[in-house]
Design a protein around this motif. Structure first.
Motif, PDB file in Angstrom:
ATOM      1  N   GLU A 155     -11.004   6.734   6.083  1.00  0.00           N
ATOM      2  CA  GLU A 155      -9.709   6.099   5.825  1.00  0.00           C
ATOM      3  C   GLU A 155      -9.511   5.878   4.325  1.00  0.00           C
ATOM      4  O   GLU A 155      -8.440   6.164   3.779  1.00  0.00           O
ATOM      5  N   TYR A 156     -10.538   5.376   3.647  1.00  0.00           N
ATOM      6  CA  TYR A 156     -10.446   5.140   2.208  1.00  0.00           C
ATOM      7  C   TYR A 156     -10.204   6.462   1.469  1.00  0.00           C
ATOM      8  O   TYR A 156      -9.332   6.549   0.593  1.00  0.00           O
ATOM      9  N   SER A 157     -10.967   7.495   1.833  1.00  0.00           N
ATOM     10  CA  SER A 157     -10.807   8.805   1.194  1.00  0.00           C
ATOM     11  C   SER A 157      -9.400   9.352   1.415  1.00  0.00           C
ATOM     12  O   SER A 157      -8.792   9.925   0.500  1.00  0.00           O
ATOM     13  N   MET A 158      -8.889   9.182   2.638  1.00  0.00           N
ATOM     14  CA  MET A 158      -7.547   9.672   2.961  1.00  0.00           C
ATOM     15  C   MET A 158      -6.488   9.002   2.096  1.00  0.00           C
ATOM     16  O   MET A 158      -5.594   9.659   1.544  1.00  0.00           O
ATOM     17  N   LEU A 159      -6.581   7.683   1.938  1.00  0.00           N
ATOM     18  CA  LEU A 159      -5.599   6.947   1.144  1.00  0.00           C
ATOM     19  C   LEU A 159      -5.603   7.403  -0.311  1.00  0.00           C
ATOM     20  O   LEU A 159      -4.542   7.642  -0.907  1.00  0.00           O
ATOM     21  N   ILE A 160      -6.794   7.544  -0.882  1.00  0.00           N
ATOM     22  CA  ILE A 160      -6.913   7.972  -2.275  1.00  0.00           C
ATOM     23  C   ILE A 160      -6.460   9.424  -2.429  1.00  0.00           C
ATOM     24  O   ILE A 160      -5.769   9.781  -3.391  1.00  0.00           O
ATOM     25  N   ASP A 161      -6.837  10.267  -1.480  1.00  0.00           N
ATOM     26  CA  ASP A 161      -6.482  11.692  -1.527  1.00  0.00           C
ATOM     27  C   ASP A 161      -4.968  11.882  -1.573  1.00  0.00           C
ATOM     28  O   ASP A 161      -4.425  12.572  -2.455  1.00  0.00           O
ATOM     29  N   PHE A 162      -4.252  11.258  -0.642  1.00  0.00           N
ATOM     30  CA  PHE A 162      -2.798  11.391  -0.619  1.00  0.00           C
ATOM     31  C   PHE A 162      -2.179  10.850  -1.911  1.00  0.00           C
ATOM     32  O   PHE A 162      -1.259  11.458  -2.479  1.00  0.00           O
ATOM     33  N   THR A 163      -2.662   9.707  -2.372  1.00  0.00           N
ATOM     34  CA  THR A 163      -2.077   9.080  -3.564  1.00  0.00           C
ATOM     35  C   THR A 163      -2.284   9.942  -4.805  1.00  0.00           C
ATOM     36  O   THR A 163      -1.368  10.104  -5.626  1.00  0.00           O
ATOM     37  N   GLU A 164      -3.476  10.516  -4.944  1.00  0.00           N
ATOM     38  CA  GLU A 164      -3.746  11.366  -6.097  1.00  0.00           C
ATOM     39  C   GLU A 164      -2.916  12.649  -6.063  1.00  0.00           C
ATOM     40  O   GLU A 164      -2.464  13.140  -7.098  1.00  0.00           O
ATOM     41  N   ARG A 165      -2.703  13.171  -4.870  1.00  0.00           N
ATOM     42  CA  ARG A 165      -1.873  14.376  -4.749  1.00  0.00           C
ATOM     43  C   ARG A 165      -0.428  14.080  -5.133  1.00  0.00           C
ATOM     44  O   ARG A 165       0.243  14.917  -5.752  1.00  0.00           O
ATOM     45  N   VAL A 166       0.054  12.903  -4.755  1.00  0.00           N
ATOM     46  CA  VAL A 166       1.404  12.499  -5.172  1.00  0.00           C
ATOM     47  C   VAL A 166       1.447  12.351  -6.690  1.00  0.00           C
ATOM     48  O   VAL A 166       2.399  12.788  -7.349  1.00  0.00           O
ATOM     49  N   SER A 167       0.406  11.733  -7.244  1.00  0.00           N
ATOM     50  CA  SER A 167       0.346  11.520  -8.689  1.00  0.00           C
ATOM     51  C   SER A 167       0.361  12.831  -9.454  1.00  0.00           C
ATOM     52  O   SER A 167       1.025  12.963 -10.482  1.00  0.00           O
ATOM     53  N   MET A 193       0.821  -1.207   0.000  1.00  0.00           N
ATOM     54  CA  MET A 193       0.000   0.000   0.000  1.00  0.00           C
ATOM     55  C   MET A 193       0.857   1.259   0.000  1.00  0.00           C
ATOM     56  O   MET A 193       0.639   2.194  -0.785  1.00  0.00           O
ATOM     57  N   LEU A 194       1.871   1.302   0.857  1.00  0.00           N
ATOM     58  CA  LEU A 194       2.726   2.484   0.959  1.00  0.00           C
ATOM     59  C   LEU A 194       3.541   2.686  -0.316  1.00  0.00           C
ATOM     60  O   LEU A 194       3.831   3.825  -0.696  1.00  0.00           O
ATOM     61  N   ARG A 195       3.889   1.589  -0.976  1.00  0.00           N
ATOM     62  CA  ARG A 195       4.635   1.709  -2.242  1.00  0.00           C
ATOM     63  C   ARG A 195       3.754   2.345  -3.313  1.00  0.00           C
ATOM     64  O   ARG A 195       4.211   3.210  -4.080  1.00  0.00           O
ATOM     65  N   TYR A 196       2.486   1.938  -3.381  1.00  0.00           N
ATOM     66  CA  TYR A 196       1.570   2.534  -4.367  1.00  0.00           C
ATOM     67  C   TYR A 196       1.358   4.018  -4.085  1.00  0.00           C
ATOM     68  O   TYR A 196       1.277   4.835  -5.013  1.00  0.00           O
ATOM     69  N   ILE A 197       1.260   4.376  -2.798  1.00  0.00           N
ATOM     70  CA  ILE A 197       1.078   5.790  -2.440  1.00  0.00           C
ATOM     71  C   ILE A 197       2.297   6.597  -2.849  1.00  0.00           C
ATOM     72  O   ILE A 197       2.187   7.675  -3.443  1.00  0.00           O
ATOM     73  N   GLN A 198       3.478   6.085  -2.540  1.00  0.00           N
ATOM     74  CA  GLN A 198       4.708   6.799  -2.884  1.00  0.00           C
ATOM     75  C   GLN A 198       4.873   6.957  -4.396  1.00  0.00           C
ATOM     76  O   GLN A 198       5.416   7.949  -4.876  1.00  0.00           O
ATOM     77  N   ASN A 199       4.368   5.981  -5.155  1.00  0.00           N
ATOM     78  CA  ASN A 199       4.460   6.042  -6.612  1.00  0.00           C
ATOM     79  C   ASN A 199       3.301   6.802  -7.239  1.00  0.00           C
ATOM     80  O   ASN A 199       3.271   7.000  -8.459  1.00  0.00           O
ATOM     81  N   GLY A 200       2.317   7.198  -6.414  1.00  0.00           N
ATOM     82  CA  GLY A 200       1.160   7.895  -6.959  1.00  0.00           C
ATOM     83  C   GLY A 200       0.293   7.004  -7.829  1.00  0.00           C
ATOM     84  O   GLY A 200      -0.393   7.467  -8.744  1.00  0.00           O
ATOM     85  N   ASP A 201       0.295   5.703  -7.562  1.00  0.00           N
ATOM     86  CA  ASP A 201      -0.422   4.716  -8.379  1.00  0.00           C
ATOM     87  C   ASP A 201      -1.810   4.466  -7.783  1.00  0.00           C
ATOM     88  O   ASP A 201      -2.038   3.507  -7.032  1.00  0.00           O
ATOM     89  N   THR A 202      -2.765   5.321  -8.139  1.00  0.00           N
ATOM     90  CA  THR A 202      -4.103   5.261  -7.546  1.00  0.00           C
ATOM     91  C   THR A 202      -4.856   3.996  -7.940  1.00  0.00           C
ATOM     92  O   THR A 202      -5.530   3.380  -7.094  1.00  0.00           O
ATOM     93  N   GLU A 203      -4.757   3.596  -9.192  1.00  0.00           N
ATOM     94  CA  GLU A 203      -5.515   2.434  -9.653  1.00  0.00           C
ATOM     95  C   GLU A 203      -5.067   1.159  -8.957  1.00  0.00           C
ATOM     96  O   GLU A 203      -5.887   0.342  -8.527  1.00  0.00           O
ATOM     97  N   SER A 204      -3.756   0.962  -8.815  1.00  0.00           N
ATOM     98  CA  SER A 204      -3.258  -0.232  -8.122  1.00  0.00           C
ATOM     99  C   SER A 204      -3.664  -0.215  -6.655  1.00  0.00           C
ATOM    100  O   SER A 204      -3.968  -1.261  -6.070  1.00  0.00           O
ATOM    101  N   LEU A 205      -3.684   0.980  -6.065  1.00  0.00           N
ATOM    102  CA  LEU A 205      -4.088   1.094  -4.658  1.00  0.00           C
ATOM    103  C   LEU A 205      -5.555   0.696  -4.498  1.00  0.00           C
ATOM    104  O   LEU A 205      -5.906  -0.034  -3.559  1.00  0.00           O
TER     105      LEU A 205
END
Length: 401
Positions: free
Chosen positions: A274-286, A190-202
């Motif tokens: 929690e779900y919104s938070m995970l997607i929010d951070f990942t999309e911002r990284v992306s 999960m943390l790897r997908y967030i760091q890579n900004g990979d929303t779909e895989s997350l």
């Protein structure tokens, strides 16, 4: 021994800029330095932060408020009065600090500017230094020298022993019941997908989160979900920063989600949050993806740019920040990231403009001036060239969604 406690407080504040308050129990009168509020109600409220203030055998003592401000008190053993120290924070004041502080002490909005200036003028003080300051005041007031480690129980290991016993008991029960944590590999992925900004895989990964066996972190279901979410936010925030998200924005976004989590009264709401938070951070990284393998120099440049985006910064300012020439920085920035540093500065300004157009009611001229464009017309032209619509059209479209 001090004979004039009020004058001592006055001199102490002028010397340290640490807020200090004198309180007389007989007359129930207080005087604070600085006198930030006309009615002084905020300092009278501090007395209630100490349980059994007048009967306490712990002298000096302290407490940490929900806004993470330190307050300490030292009672004068020769008279019916006390000195109250605080509020003191261990980190510099921010807008979040101001909001939490005013909410905690129920300070009227009319005092916002006064409180903001008060917090800005108060120096950041580490917890250890704060305790030593209390010990110093106690020495001046009561002619008694303290060992802060013993007095404040900083070296008490009984809690560690108790927790170790609980840990051993839980490990034993887990082995007996074959009930083990299985979240490690899931978390790493999960943390790897967030760091890579990979929303779909997350999103695909989160479809299988119901299979996880989480540890027990609280006695009731709501507190359990809140504790898990707060822990997850801390991990996610660091992964987002590593992926290129602006550090200050990441910390502030984490604060927002934690505050919303604490306000929630529903397990379902916390899970959705929690779900919104995970997607929010990942999309911002992306949206602000920076390639991996970046040098520390270029990372520092990006942090400098994003932290000074509301200033008229130029490439030469960034070069001076890292102690390099303009030509060196321009060459290495393009080599590592594939685009020009001047274009990156403009992109950051325009992304900030999009955020202000969407979430604030600031006028176009206010946004233009805030982001240091040379004129409103220039701001509108570069915005339209970048996004294919004027700032007003973008705002109207954003508000329809």
């Amino acid at each position: 021994m001090i004979t004039d406690i009020k004058e001592f407080c006055h001199l102490f504040y002028n010397m340290t800029s640490i807020p200090i308050n004198y309180h007389n129990f007989t007359t129930n009168q207080s005087q604070s330095f600085p006198a930030i509020l006309r009615d002084q109600s905020i300092f009278r409220g501090m007395l209630h932060g100490f349980k059994n203030f007048e009967d306490s055998t712990q002298n000096p003592d302290y407490f940490i408020s929900p806004s993470f401000s330190y307050f300490g008190w030292v009672r004068c053993e020769a008279s019916d009065c006390a000195i109250i120290l605080g509020p003191v924070f261990s980190i510099p004041s921010s807008d979040v600090t101001l909001r939490n502080f005013m909410k905690e002490w129920a300070v009227s909005p009319e005092y916002r500017q006064e409180i903001a200036q008060f917090l800005a003028d108060t120096p950041a003080v580490s917890f250890n230094r704060f305790l030593y300051t209390l010990a110093h005041i106690h020495l001046c007031l009561n002619d008694q020298c303290l060992d802060i480690s013993r007095h404040f129980h900083l070296t008490d290991t009984r809690a560690i022993q108790e927790l170790s016993g609980q840990h051993s008991d839980q490990v034993y029960k887990a082995k007996e019941n074959q009930n083990y944590h299985n979240t490690w590999h899931f978390e790493q992925e999960m943390l790897r997908y967030i760091q890579n900004g990979d929303t779909e895989s997350l999103k695909k990964l989160l479809e299988h989160s119901s299979e996880l066996a989480e540890g027990v972190m609280a006695d009731d279901a709501l507190r359990q979900r809140k504790n898990i979410l707060i822990t997850t936010i801390a991990l996610v925030m660091r992964s987002a920063i590593a992926g290129g998200m602006d550090m200050e924005q990441a910390y502030q976004l984490a604060d927002v989600y934690i505050q919303e989590c604490e306000r929630s009264q529903s397990v379902v709401h916390v899970s959705n949050l929690e779900y919104s938070m995970l997607i929010d951070f990942t999309e911002r990284v992306s949206q602000n993806k920076i390639p991996q393998g970046m040098s520390r120099e270029i990372f520092d440049c990006i942090q400098y740019i994003t932290h000074h985006i509301n200033e008229p910064i130029q490439v030469t300012d960034v070069a001076e920040h890292i102690g390099r020439s303009r030509s060196y920085l321009s060459s290495h920035f393009k080599k590592e990231l594939g685009f020009e540093i001047g274009g990156f500065i403009m992109r950051c300004k325009l992304e900030e403009a999009k955020s202000l157009l969407t979430y604030s009611d600031k006028s176009l001229i206010e946004i233009s001036n805030y982001l240091c464009f040379s004129s409103q017309s220039y701001f509108q032209n570069v915005f339209k060239k970048k996004y294919g619509m004027t700032p007003k059209q973008y705002r109207d479209q954003a508000h329809k969604i």
